[in-house]
Design a protein around this motif. Structure first.
Motif, PDB file in Angstrom:
ATOM      1  N   GLN A  77     -33.291 -18.824   5.299  1.00 17.19           N
ATOM      2  CA  GLN A  77     -34.330 -17.852   5.642  1.00 17.19           C
ATOM      3  C   GLN A  77     -34.308 -16.638   4.702  1.00 17.19           C
ATOM      4  O   GLN A  77     -35.364 -16.108   4.353  1.00 17.19           O
ATOM      5  CB  GLN A  77     -34.158 -17.405   7.098  1.00 17.19           C
ATOM      6  N   TRP A  78     -33.123 -16.203   4.308  1.00 22.84           N
ATOM      7  CA  TRP A  78     -33.061 -15.062   3.388  1.00 22.84           C
ATOM      8  C   TRP A  78     -33.646 -15.433   2.028  1.00 22.84           C
ATOM      9  O   TRP A  78     -34.319 -14.610   1.397  1.00 22.84           O
ATOM     10  CB  TRP A  78     -31.625 -14.566   3.225  1.00 22.84           C
TER      11      TRP A  78
ATOM     12  N   CYS B  82     -37.048 -11.008  21.053  1.00 23.42           N
ATOM     13  CA  CYS B  82     -37.300 -10.459  19.716  1.00 23.42           C
ATOM     14  C   CYS B  82     -38.173 -11.399  18.899  1.00 23.42           C
ATOM     15  O   CYS B  82     -39.108 -10.963  18.200  1.00 23.42           O
ATOM     16  CB  CYS B  82     -35.964 -10.211  18.992  1.00 23.42           C
ATOM     17  N   ARG B  83     -37.891 -12.711  18.962  1.00 22.88           N
ATOM     18  CA  ARG B  83     -38.700 -13.668  18.191  1.00 22.88           C
ATOM     19  C   ARG B  83     -40.139 -13.671  18.673  1.00 22.88           C
ATOM     20  O   ARG B  83     -41.089 -13.773  17.863  1.00 22.88           O
ATOM     21  CB  ARG B  83     -38.087 -15.065  18.308  1.00 22.88           C
TER      22      ARG B  83
ATOM     23  N   TYR C 281     -38.136 -11.234   7.303  1.00 24.24           N
ATOM     24  CA  TYR C 281     -36.880 -10.474   7.201  1.00 24.24           C
ATOM     25  C   TYR C 281     -36.213 -10.401   8.579  1.00 24.24           C
ATOM     26  O   TYR C 281     -34.993 -10.616   8.717  1.00 24.24           O
ATOM     27  CB  TYR C 281     -37.218  -9.076   6.674  1.00 24.24           C
ATOM     28  N   LEU C 282     -37.002 -10.079   9.604  1.00 22.61           N
ATOM     29  CA  LEU C 282     -36.425  -9.917  10.940  1.00 22.61           C
ATOM     30  C   LEU C 282     -35.949 -11.246  11.507  1.00 22.61           C
ATOM     31  O   LEU C 282     -34.921 -11.306  12.204  1.00 22.61           O
ATOM     32  CB  LEU C 282     -37.450  -9.279  11.868  1.00 22.61           C
ATOM     33  N   GLU C 283     -36.650 -12.316  11.218  1.00 26.80           N
ATOM     34  CA  GLU C 283     -36.185 -13.625  11.690  1.00 26.80           C
ATOM     35  C   GLU C 283     -34.861 -14.000  11.029  1.00 26.80           C
ATOM     36  O   GLU C 283     -33.972 -14.571  11.669  1.00 26.80           O
ATOM     37  CB  GLU C 283     -37.252 -14.677  11.420  1.00 26.80           C
TER      38      GLU C 283
ATOM     39  N   LEU D 232     -42.561  -4.570  15.974  1.00 29.16           N
ATOM     40  CA  LEU D 232     -41.558  -5.011  14.995  1.00 29.16           C
ATOM     41  C   LEU D 232     -40.368  -4.064  14.956  1.00 29.16           C
ATOM     42  O   LEU D 232     -39.223  -4.485  14.810  1.00 29.16           O
ATOM     43  CB  LEU D 232     -42.186  -5.097  13.595  1.00 29.16           C
ATOM     44  N   VAL D 233     -40.643  -2.765  15.095  1.00 29.18           N
ATOM     45  CA  VAL D 233     -39.552  -1.788  15.094  1.00 29.18           C
ATOM     46  C   VAL D 233     -38.643  -2.020  16.298  1.00 29.18           C
ATOM     47  O   VAL D 233     -37.408  -1.987  16.182  1.00 29.18           O
ATOM     48  CB  VAL D 233     -40.105  -0.351  15.091  1.00 29.18           C
TER      49      VAL D 233
END
Length: 973
Positions: A804-805, A761-762, A786-788, A746-747
């Protein structure tokens, strides 16, 4: 205070002055606004109050749109302040109004009133010449009538009248001092002019009568009285005050005392001076006026008052000052007396009652000493000052309780490092001097040994630092000031690391325990039982304070049981060696006491064991609470022990003296990664890097440190941080640590948000989500969401990002992490703004700012502020943008957050371009580009480069403009 130090002047026409002291022209329309803000300098003035100050509180002259009219004047004032060379943050928009963000000392009215306070202190100390000089300095600040050009609103006339009354009172005080020092002939003409201007003011007539009489003009003095009497009768139908009538009678009989012998108050006689043994004060009392008032109030309520506090804090000086005040005050009964018993020289084991009798001059004649003292004090009203009780406190307590019960007119004022602990006793803790008083004390004592010493731009900050490092302790400050004879202040400050060798210059006639700083602390230390000495020295291992639980874990060994620690701690509090903080439940040592205790710890040979136990405790503490930092209460607890974490890490890395404990250092640092992420990220990076550089530690510990370095840079990744994250992922996959591998994955994905492969990344996020599941209360599930959302925002899919947020916010709030919640709100606001929904975005940013201010994360605050500023600029609402950018830039610099610093520079560039300052706009854009590097979404970087191109065109830099456009095009292509 020199007049050139004044920046805002209202004692006359309203002015703002530049750094050279010259006045800058102000538009007439903003003078009332500046005056109102200046007289509340540092405090928020509500919009309603400003409106009343400008247009009155009756509403007759109020503009139709008062809010808009006020904003226009605020903008004009900001421009005027900028012309004076003041920074953009000097006038701050802060709900519910505006604040002049400048020190109060920069306003002449405040400086005037502070000088009057000093005048009262010097007058009370008998320093008439100094007081006159201060009054002259204060009156030179006046350039005409107060608030001469701000209009006639109720606020202006009321404030002007108040200031003018203070001015006239100061003039009268000056005349009074001149008369008392024999300057009656010099003062007559000035007083006559004042009387002509204020014909019914009785104090001026009294001064005139005294001046005339003492100048040999008895008839004119009586004529002055008659003129006042007629004036009062004609104008008000009243007679002069009894005081003036008595003075006229004394003049008639030629019985007016000389200037050196002021008359007693009418109707009262001064008490017999049975306090002649009180030592006369040879130096001024500084900064204790509030303490004097407090103790006098307590003495009016209680029979026994004890001044407590550590050695060197000035308890004896304060007690003697109170005794002098009471011995010099006329009372209704003639048998009031002030008596003194000094016990410092009394050896432990000596009969205390006999010592009291000897000090009071009581002859026992076969009777018991206690009986004789009781008989001596039984009748009449007496204040008994008992100084330095701590070494015989038990015996003093028994005797004082007996005397208080048997002598109804007796009050006792005791000084002791611990209370007497008898029924009815009231304790008053004598604490450090405030900053201003501490600096004044240092300066005065320094001038005593080097008359040329003066505070200036170079020395003021150094002296302030010295006083801070000496805990505002009067004895330590005086000892340091004595060194000015041989050393400059900067050298004194540098040598405070070994303060006990430096501060050894006490007066030869002083008590031995007050001649050096070490002797003062030796006196306190040597009175302690052995168990208390052990605990005191072991507490020195803490930095910035501790909880009782921490003290029990760290200090309970070698003769101190865990069950004893709390009681011993409370005893050290009672003895004024440990400072409690009741609001937080924590305790701390003054820096000077801590340094002394540390020296004792080194002498005992217990340093290594204490530091080992300290490190072990804070490792456990960090591992227990580190993952809960999203809860503001947990974050606050960790923040309270930030200095202890630093000390523990220093010990873990210290191979030279104790062998270090690198593995525990890794445990501590890795447990604090989340805490550092929400606070000082650079500090976490430095600690983890130093641990890795030792070459020690297990494979897992080193991999977790690499993971932490990557995580602390996810918002502004560097090649080093990305490489660290990827290396940690490889190690965890190799050793089969699936959980840590998922976190490192994830980092890596997080660091790739600003331009990496979105598909990769996904995939990484989805894999980690499966492996982490809903562990840690669903926190990692929220992070994957959060990352998506970050990826959608980075790709410019703003509508999807908004959805998404919002979903991410719902998930994360279930975990209780309010700090990450504020970051989500700001990202949501960015997505809303880019979707054209500006009003919604502004409302969300307000929520984000409120949230993050409550939580205390500097990164979240800077992030919310810069995007609020840019949104305001998008909406052409410029009034508070400068202040927003200034605060954001300052917070981001202190937190070392380059991304937010870049956005702040970009915002300043936008403001500069609006104002037609093309060269400044170009420079700010260059700074923003340099700070961002690759650490921002491509669409945002493209926009910045395009804006730089426009600014470069405006500044006549076509080549730079062309290069900027090419870069912007490459980012959008």
């Amino acid at each position: 205070m020199q007049n050139t130090a004044v920046t805002f002047a209202v004692l006359g026409p309203t002015e703002v002055r530049g750094s050279d002291g010259s006045a800058v022209e102000l538009p007439p329309s903003v003078r009332a606004l500046l005056a109102r803000l200046a007289l509340s300098c540092g405090r928020v003035v509500p919009v309603d109050a400003l409106t009343d100050a400008l247009w009155g509180d009756e509403g007759d002259d109020l503009p139709a749109d008062a809010a808009n009219a006020l904003q226009i004047r605020v903008s004009k004032l900001r421009r005027a302040l900028a012309a004076a060379g003041l920074g953009p943050g000097v006038l701050v928009t802060q709900a519910p109004g505006y604040r002049l963000a400048a020190p109060a000392e920069s306003v002449d009215a405040y400086a005037f009133e502070r000088l009057l306070v000093r005048v009262r202190e010097e007058t009370a100390a008998g320093h008439a010449t100094t007081a006159v000089g201060l009054l002259d300095e204060a009156l030179r600040l006046w350039r005409g009538p107060a608030l001469a050009d701000v209009g006639q609103t109720t606020w202006a006339t009321t404030e002007s009248a108040r200031l003018e009354e203070l001015r006239l009172g100061a003039v009268e005080d000056r005349m009074e001092l001149l008369l008392e020092s024999g300057g009656h002939n010099e003062a007559v003409a000035d007083i006559e002019r004042l009387v002509a201007r204020h014909p019914l003011r009785e104090r001026l007539h009294r001064l005139l009568m005294l001046a005339l009489y003492r100048g040999g003009r008895q008839a004119e003095a009586l004529a002055a009285y008659q003129a006042l009497r007629r004036g009062l009768a004609d104008e008000l139908g009243i007679d002069p005050s009894p005081e003036l009538q008595a003075l006229a009678e004394a003049i008639l009989r030629q019985q007016v005392p000389s200037a050196a012998q002021p008359p007693p108050a009418p109707g009262r006689e001064r008490a017999p001076r049975s306090a002649d043994r009180l030592p006369r004060r040879l130096t001024s009392l500084i900064g204790r006026q509030d303490d004097v008032s407090t103790v006098l109030e307590r003495l009016a309520e209680a029979r026994v008052v004890t001044l407590t506090g550590p050695g060197g804090m000035g308890k004896t000086t304060l007690a003697f000052e109170i005794a002098r005040r009471m011995s010099e005050t006329p009372y209704e009964t003639p048998d009031e007396r002030v008596l003194l018993v000094r016990l410092a020289a009394l050896e432990a084991g000596t009969d205390v009652a006999s010592a009291f009798a000897a000090e009071l001059g009581v002859v026992t004649q076969g009777a018991g000493a206690a009986d004789a003292v009781e008989e001596h004090l039984r009748d009449g009203r007496t204040l008994l000052v008992v100084d330095n009780c701590e070494h015989v406190v038990d015996d003093v307590a028994v005797l004082v309780e007996r005397l208080a019960e048997a002598c109804p007119g007796l009050r006792v004022l005791a000084t002791s490092r611990e209370a007497l602990a008898i029924p009815g006793e009231v304790q008053v803790a004598v604490g450090p001097l405030d900053d201003d008083s501490a600096v004044r004390l240092f300066s005065e004592r320094a001038r005593a040994v080097r008359p040329s010493f003066a505070l200036d731009d170079e020395t003021a900050s150094v002296v302030t630092s010295i006083c801070h490092r000496l805990d505002g302790m009067p004895l330590a400050i005086e000892l340091a000031a004595a060194r000015v004879k041989a050393l400059p202040p900067a050298e004194i400050e540098a040598r405070l690391a070994d303060r006990f060798s430096l501060l050894t210059a006490g007066p030869r006639t002083g008590e031995a325990r007050h001649r050096t700083l070490r002797a003062t602390l030796d006196w306190s230390h040597d009175l302690l039982p052995e168990a208390e000495r052990r605990l005191l020295r072991r507490l020195a291992v803490f930095r910035g304070g501790w909880t009782p639980a921490a003290a029990e874990e760290v200090c309970a060994f070698g003769g101190v049981g865990r069950g004893e620690v709390l009681d011993l701690l409370f005893r050290l509090v009672d003895r004024s060696l440990v400072v409690p903080e009741p609001a937080t439940g924590r305790f701390r040592l003054l820096v000077t006491v801590r340094d002394y205790a540390w020296a004792r710890l080194e002498e005992s040979g217990e340093v290594a064991e204490c530091r080992d136990r300290h490190l072990a405790h804070f490792v456990r503490f960090a591992e227990e609470h580190g993952l809960g930092v999203g809860d503001s209460a947990v974050f606050a607890r960790l923040h309270d022990d930030h200095d202890n974490f630093r000390a523990a890490l220093d010990h873990a890395l210290d191979h030279t003296t104790t062998g270090g404990d690198v593995e525990n250092g890794y445990r501590l640092a890795c447990a604090l990664v989340w805490f550092w992420n929400y606070g000082l990220r650079y500090e976490g990076t430095r600690a983890l890097t130093m641990l890795l550089e030792t070459g020690g530690g297990s494979t897992v510990a080193r991999a977790r440190a690499l993971q932490g370095i990557g995580f602390l840079h996810v918002y502004y990744p560097t090649p080093h941080s990305v490489a660290a994250a990827e290396e940690s992922l490889a190690v965890f996959e190799e050793i089969g640590d699936l959980r840590n591998a998922a976190i490192s994955r994830l980092v890596v994905a997080w660091a790739g948000q600003y331009g990496g492969d979105a598909g990769r990344c996904r995939e990484m996020i989805e894999r980690s989500r499966r492996e982490l599941g809903d562990s840690d209360g669903g926190w990692w599930l929220g992070m994957s969401q959060y990352l998506e959302a970050l990826i959608a925002l980075g790709m410019g899919d703003f509508a999807t990002a908004v959805v998404q947020w919002r979903r991410c916010l719902e998930v994360t709030r279930l975990t209780g992490d309010r700090i990450i919640g504020s970051a989500i709100l700001t990202h949501l606001a960015i997505a809303l703004r880019e979707s054209g929904r500006r009003e919604e975005a502004l409302a969300v940013l307000r929520d984000s700012e409120d949230e993050v201010r409550a939580q205390g994360s500097p990164h979240g605050l800077a992030f919310a502020l810069v995007h609020t500023a840019h949104l305001r600029l998008d909406m052409d609402e410029h009034d508070d943008v400068t202040a927003l950018l200034a605060e954001a830039g300052d917070v981001a610099r202190r937190a070392r957050n380059p991304r937010c610093q870049a956005w702040a520079a970009w915002g300043r560039a936008r403001m500069a371009r609006v104002r037609g300052k093309a060269d400044l706009a170009v420079q700010e854009c260059r700074d923003a580009v340099a700070l961002l590097k690759e650490g921002e979404f491509p669409w945002a970087r493209a926009r910045l480069w395009a804006f730089l191109a426009g600014c470069a065109d405006d500044a006549g830099l076509p080549d730079e403009a062309a290069r900027a456009r090419e870069t912007a095009a490459a980012l959008t292509g």
